[in-house]
Write an enzyme that holds these catalytic residues in place. Structure first.
Site, PDB file in Angstrom:
ATOM      1  N   GLY A 145       0.831  -1.189   0.000  1.00 16.12           N
ATOM      2  CA  GLY A 145       0.000   0.000   0.000  1.00 16.12           C
ATOM      3  C   GLY A 145       0.871   1.246   0.000  1.00 16.12           C
ATOM      4  CB  CYS A 146       0.362   4.603  -1.438  1.00 15.13           C
ATOM      5  SG  CYS A 146      -1.343   4.918  -0.922  1.00 15.13           S
ATOM      6  CE1 TYR A 147      -1.651   8.298   3.679  1.00 20.79           C
ATOM      7  CE2 TYR A 147      -3.447   6.761   3.249  1.00 20.79           C
ATOM      8  CZ  TYR A 147      -2.989   8.059   3.384  1.00 20.79           C
ATOM      9  OH  TYR A 147      -3.854   9.115   3.229  1.00 20.79           O
ATOM     10  CB  THR A 149       5.314   2.412   0.130  1.00 19.21           C
ATOM     11  OG1 THR A 149       4.872   1.181  -0.451  1.00 19.21           O
ATOM     12  CG2 THR A 149       6.598   2.843  -0.569  1.00 19.21           C
ATOM     13  CB  CYS A 150       5.077   6.912   2.597  1.00 14.26           C
ATOM     14  SG  CYS A 150       5.774   8.575   2.752  1.00 14.26           S
TER      15      CYS A 150
END
Length: 342
Positions: A145-147, A149-150
């Site tokens: 997921g993008c969150y 990852t960050c």
């Protein structure tokens, strides 16, 4: 040797970003482009910026259409990938940009997604310990997921080197493209512009168990995560601000040295010079993460900040980076390292 790739869900934001990046990939030829309700329409109706592919007609998403490609990228809604993937050849490299195969814990999947757990595939965040070796030997990849990852990139060195206690607060601001392309009343311009709002508060967001999974694996002990996502009025980008209690006698020198050890050789993760803080503008359109870390001495806490483009490093770029590893290609192949400014 060249490879052919199909993109399922090509009319959405992630599908469009995959195609933008694949157009610049020297070793991958774009094959079938499929969609759900948009099947039968021109790709240019949905992604007019993809001029070389504008006249391609989107076909229905079926196993027959996807068969025969070396790579299949699935950019489908959560819960739609598993049944389709089960009907594709075992030798096909399948890269799922949805959530279906991210979580190892079946109970966590059922709690947050409400359906039967399909299983777990190798996790497509190459910067995690051991991830590159796993990705090099697989034909199935679960894109993070993008969150997560960050936030994981912001925190990973601190947990890997046992610098912090096993609890963390993550507050991450994201642009509207993270919610997908389907029309939603709370995402129309008159609702979003000039306003910042939270959602999925109190551990309710679906990415929460993914944070727990990642950080607990790195720390080799269970990590408690309090994650709050924030919707901000911009199209793309994520800025994650993360805070965790420092272990005794840990100072900024030890922290920065740990981050340098982990990230100096990473092609896509940039630890910024002291005093320079990440912005989403730094990473726009690039498969990069900008990271900074400091110590709040008064509070006894580590503060780590990371910025990514949610559609590039956060999804489509990360998918291609992982696919490169699975194909035996240099992982940087075809991926932009510089953002777009202003």
């Amino acid at each position: 040797m060249g490879y052919t790739a199909a993109v399922a869900g090509a009319s959405g934001y992630v599908g469009g970003e995959l195609l933008r990046l694949l157009l610049a990939h020297p070793d991958i030829e774009i094959g079938a482009l499929t969609a759900g309700g948009n099947a039968g329409t021109r790709l240019g109706e949905h992604h007019p910026h993809l001029t070389p592919l504008a006249d391609r007609i989107l076909t229905e998403t079926t196993p027959e259409t996807l068969a025969g490609h070396d790579i299949v990228f699935l950019a489908l809604p959560h819960g739609h990938s598993a049944a389709l993937a089960a009907q594709l050849d075992a030798d096909t490299l399948i890269v799922d940009c949805g959530a279906d195969f991210r979580l190892a814990d079946a109970a966590a999947w059922q709690k947050f997604y409400g359906s039967e757990h399909a299983g777990t595939w190798p996790y497509g965040l190459p910067e995690l310990p051991g991830a590159r070796a796993a990705l090099a030997q697989t034909r199935r990849i679960a894109v993070p997921g993008c969150y997560p990852t960050c936030g994981t990139l912001a925190l990973m060195p601190a947990f890997a080197e046992q610098l912090v206690e096993p609890e963390v607060v993550v507050v991450a601001a994201s642009g509207t493209s993270g919610a997908g392309k389907a029309a939603k009343p709370h995402l129309i311009a008159s609702e979003v512009m000039g306003s910042v709002s939270v959602y999925g508060v109190g551990g309710a967001h679906r990415h929460n168990p993914e944070f727990v999974q990642n950080l607990s694996a790195v720390a080799e002990t269970p990590v408690r995560v309090s994650f709050t996502p924030v919707l901000v009025p911009m199209p793309r980008g994520i800025l994650a601000t993360c805070s965790a209690p420092l272990k005794p006698a840990i100072g900024l020198d030890e922290v920065r040295a740990a981050y340098q050890r982990h990230y100096d050789a990473e092609p896509f993760v940039h630890l910024l010079p002291e005093g320079q803080w990440p912005t989403t503008a730094m990473t726009l359109g690039a498969n990069t993460a900008a990271v900074q870390v400091t110590v709040d001495e008064a509070a006894g806490r580590l503060v780590a900040v990371a910025a990514i483009d949610n559609l590039t490093k956060g999804t489509a770029g990360g998918a291609i980076q992982s696919a490169n590893l699975a194909l035996g290609l240099p992982e940087t192949t075809g991926l932009p390292m510089t953002g777009v400014a202003p």
